[in-house]
Design an enzyme around this catalytic site. Structure first.
Site, short mmCIF file in Angstrom:
data_model
loop_
_atom_site.label_atom_id
_atom_site.label_comp_id
_atom_site.label_asym_id
_atom_site.label_seq_id
_atom_site.Cartn_x
_atom_site.Cartn_y
_atom_site.Cartn_z
N ASN A 147 30.70 -36.47 4.82
CA ASN A 147 30.50 -37.31 6.00
C ASN A 147 31.71 -38.25 6.10
O ASN A 147 31.96 -39.05 5.20
CB ASN A 147 29.20 -38.10 5.83
CG ASN A 147 28.94 -39.03 7.00
OD1 ASN A 147 29.85 -39.70 7.45
ND2 ASN A 147 27.71 -39.09 7.46
N ASP A 158 32.36 -40.55 8.47
CA ASP A 158 32.14 -41.73 9.34
C ASP A 158 33.00 -42.93 8.94
O ASP A 158 33.52 -43.64 9.80
CB ASP A 158 30.69 -42.21 9.24
CG ASP A 158 29.69 -41.26 9.87
OD1 ASP A 158 30.12 -40.30 10.54
OD2 ASP A 158 28.49 -41.49 9.67
N HIS A 159 33.07 -43.18 7.63
CA HIS A 159 33.68 -44.45 7.23
C HIS A 159 35.20 -44.43 7.22
O HIS A 159 35.83 -45.48 7.10
CB HIS A 159 33.06 -44.94 5.93
CG HIS A 159 31.59 -45.21 6.13
ND1 HIS A 159 31.15 -46.07 7.12
CD2 HIS A 159 30.49 -44.67 5.58
CE1 HIS A 159 29.81 -46.07 7.12
NE2 HIS A 159 29.40 -45.23 6.20
N HIS A 184 28.36 -38.83 12.14
CA HIS A 184 27.24 -39.43 12.88
C HIS A 184 27.81 -40.13 14.11
O HIS A 184 28.51 -41.14 13.98
CB HIS A 184 26.54 -40.42 11.94
CG HIS A 184 25.30 -41.05 12.51
ND1 HIS A 184 24.50 -41.88 11.79
CD2 HIS A 184 24.72 -40.95 13.74
CE1 HIS A 184 23.48 -42.29 12.53
NE2 HIS A 184 23.60 -41.74 13.72
N ARG A 193 27.00 -42.47 16.54
CA ARG A 193 25.94 -43.46 16.79
C ARG A 193 25.94 -43.88 18.25
O ARG A 193 26.98 -43.88 18.92
CB ARG A 193 26.15 -44.69 15.89
CG ARG A 193 25.94 -44.40 14.41
CD ARG A 193 25.99 -45.71 13.62
NE ARG A 193 24.85 -46.54 13.92
CZ ARG A 193 23.78 -46.68 13.12
NH1 ARG A 193 23.74 -46.07 11.95
NH2 ARG A 193 22.78 -47.43 13.48
N ARG A 223 29.85 -47.34 16.64
CA ARG A 223 30.49 -48.33 15.76
C ARG A 223 31.57 -47.72 14.88
O ARG A 223 32.45 -48.42 14.42
CB ARG A 223 29.45 -49.06 14.92
CG ARG A 223 28.83 -48.24 13.83
CD ARG A 223 27.97 -49.09 12.94
NE ARG A 223 26.81 -49.61 13.63
CZ ARG A 223 25.66 -49.91 13.04
NH1 ARG A 223 25.55 -49.75 11.72
NH2 ARG A 223 24.64 -50.37 13.70
N HIS A 224 31.48 -46.42 14.61
CA HIS A 224 32.57 -45.80 13.83
C HIS A 224 33.11 -44.55 14.54
O HIS A 224 34.15 -44.63 15.19
CB HIS A 224 32.19 -45.56 12.35
CG HIS A 224 30.78 -45.11 12.08
ND1 HIS A 224 30.23 -44.00 12.67
CD2 HIS A 224 29.84 -45.61 11.25
CE1 HIS A 224 29.00 -43.83 12.22
NE2 HIS A 224 28.72 -44.80 11.36
N GLU A 253 25.32 -35.54 13.14
CA GLU A 253 24.12 -36.38 12.99
C GLU A 253 23.98 -37.19 14.26
O GLU A 253 24.95 -37.80 14.72
CB GLU A 253 24.28 -37.34 11.82
CG GLU A 253 24.31 -36.67 10.47
CD GLU A 253 24.56 -37.70 9.37
OE1 GLU A 253 24.71 -38.90 9.66
OE2 GLU A 253 24.64 -37.28 8.23
N THR A 266 21.60 -45.80 8.11
CA THR A 266 20.30 -45.20 8.38
C THR A 266 19.35 -45.59 7.25
O THR A 266 19.54 -45.21 6.12
CB THR A 266 20.43 -43.67 8.46
OG1 THR A 266 21.56 -43.38 9.27
CG2 THR A 266 19.22 -43.04 9.05
N GLU A 269 16.68 -32.56 5.85
CA GLU A 269 17.56 -33.25 4.92
C GLU A 269 16.72 -34.35 4.27
O GLU A 269 16.24 -35.26 4.96
CB GLU A 269 18.77 -33.85 5.63
CG GLU A 269 19.68 -34.59 4.65
CD GLU A 269 20.97 -35.09 5.26
OE1 GLU A 269 21.42 -34.54 6.30
OE2 GLU A 269 21.54 -36.04 4.70
N HIS A 304 22.36 -39.34 1.23
CA HIS A 304 22.35 -40.79 1.43
C HIS A 304 22.44 -41.51 0.09
O HIS A 304 21.56 -41.36 -0.75
CB HIS A 304 21.11 -41.30 2.18
CG HIS A 304 21.39 -42.62 2.85
ND1 HIS A 304 21.81 -42.72 4.14
CD2 HIS A 304 21.38 -43.85 2.35
CE1 HIS A 304 22.02 -43.99 4.44
NE2 HIS A 304 21.77 -44.70 3.35
N GLY A 305 23.50 -42.27 -0.05
CA GLY A 305 23.67 -43.11 -1.24
C GLY A 305 24.05 -42.35 -2.50
O GLY A 305 24.00 -42.92 -3.59
N GLY A 308 29.03 -39.31 1.99
CA GLY A 308 30.08 -39.97 2.75
C GLY A 308 30.67 -41.21 2.15
O GLY A 308 31.85 -41.25 1.75
N1 PXP Z 1 22.86 -37.96 5.55
C1 PXP Z 1 22.47 -38.70 6.62
C2 PXP Z 1 21.44 -38.15 7.54
C3 PXP Z 1 23.06 -39.95 6.88
O1 PXP Z 1 22.67 -40.67 7.95
C4 PXP Z 1 24.08 -40.42 6.01
C5 PXP Z 1 24.73 -41.73 6.28
O2 PXP Z 1 25.38 -41.68 7.51
C6 PXP Z 1 24.45 -39.61 4.93
C7 PXP Z 1 23.81 -38.39 4.71
C8 PXP Z 1 25.54 -39.99 3.99
O3 PXP Z 1 25.18 -41.10 3.27
P1 PXP Z 1 26.27 -41.86 2.39
O4 PXP Z 1 27.33 -42.33 3.33
O5 PXP Z 1 25.50 -42.96 1.75
O6 PXP Z 1 26.80 -40.85 1.40
#
Ligand code: PXP
Length: 245
Positions: A15, A17-18, A51, A53, A57-58, A78, A109, A159, A196-197, A218
């Protein structure tokens, strides 16, 4: 995203996004998420996730266009379940859409999508994506009610939200919930993804759940990229996954 190298293969989707978060901090033109996506692929990533959004924002709309032009691996978009986003998906036709909950004030999220709420709207969204030939995934907590409803709605995949596991310092109960959830989903015919995380420190026990076929990761990749570069960050994660499987 179908398996590329046999039944045991765990796909690592990055991911990005950042990368856009850093750029938007200055409203500048670097770093470029599409260039980051190509670098992730060069390092062996199996797919790219972003993602879009509602508040932009990103990732921006133009980023999604650019990513789709340059990547060779499957793209996972996403997005929230809104008419605007569904229309964007229908136009862009990414390989996969993961439907996620979205609240404007959240930092990220925070919980899974409540797929038991407003089933008619969920069903209609999945039907629109199916009709566009887009693989569907629902981002949900590892809650049996959510998993059963995701199967009843006819999504291709779920997911599993690993946030609770990640934030609870990988405690055994949260891991057991993911393991049970993955098994239940697989038995119901759903493909199982997770994310996530996750970091190199906590990903091992999740990657060892054999029902899981795709991870979306991500923040930690972009964080590590600041120190070691994004390709090295992706490779570190790949090594962590191969130690677990
Ligand atoms: N999966 C989903 C559905 C998410 O919304 C995110 C965060 O945007 C991630 C995975 C990735 O999470 P992380 O950035 O904490 O690795």
């Amino acid at each position: 995203m179908e398996s590329t190298s046999g039944p045991g293969h765990l796909r690592l989707c990055i991911n990005i996004d950042h990368v856009a978060t850093i750029r938007q901090a200055r409203h500048a033109d670097e770093p470029d998420p599409a260039a980051a996506a190509v670098a992730c692929e060069a390092a062996g990533a199996d797919g790219i996730t972003a993602h879009l959004r509602e508040d932009r924002r990103h990732i921006q709309d133009a980023d999604v266009d650019a990513i789709l032009r340059v990547i060779r691996t499957p793209f996972n978009l996403e997005m929230a379940v809104t008419d605007e986003m569904l229309a964007i998906a229908e136009r862009l036709r990414p390989h996969q859409v993961t439907l996620v909950p979205e609240r404007r004030e959240e930092v990220t999220t925070e919980g899974g999508l409540d797929v038991t709420h407003d089933a008619a709207r969920m069903r209609a969204a999945l039907a629109r994506l199916d009709a566009a030939g887009i693989r569907t995934s629902l981002f949900i907590d590892p809650d049996p009610r959510m998993i059963d409803q995701a199967a009843a709605l006819g999504a291709a995949a779920i997911e599993l939200h690993t946030g609770r596991y990640a934030h609870a310092s990988a405690d055994p109960a949260t891991l057991a919930a993911l393991r049970d959830g993955a098994r239940r989903a697989r038995a119901a015919g759903l493909a199982v993804h997770a994310g996530h995380g996750l970091t190199v420190r906590n990903v091992g026990p999740v990657a060892a759940i054999t029902e899981i076929e795709e991870l979306n990761i991500g923040h930690t990749i972009v964080s590590r990229a600041v120190f070691v570069g994004i390709e090295a960050a992706v490779r570190e994660m790949e090594r962590a996954l191969s130690r677990a499987r």
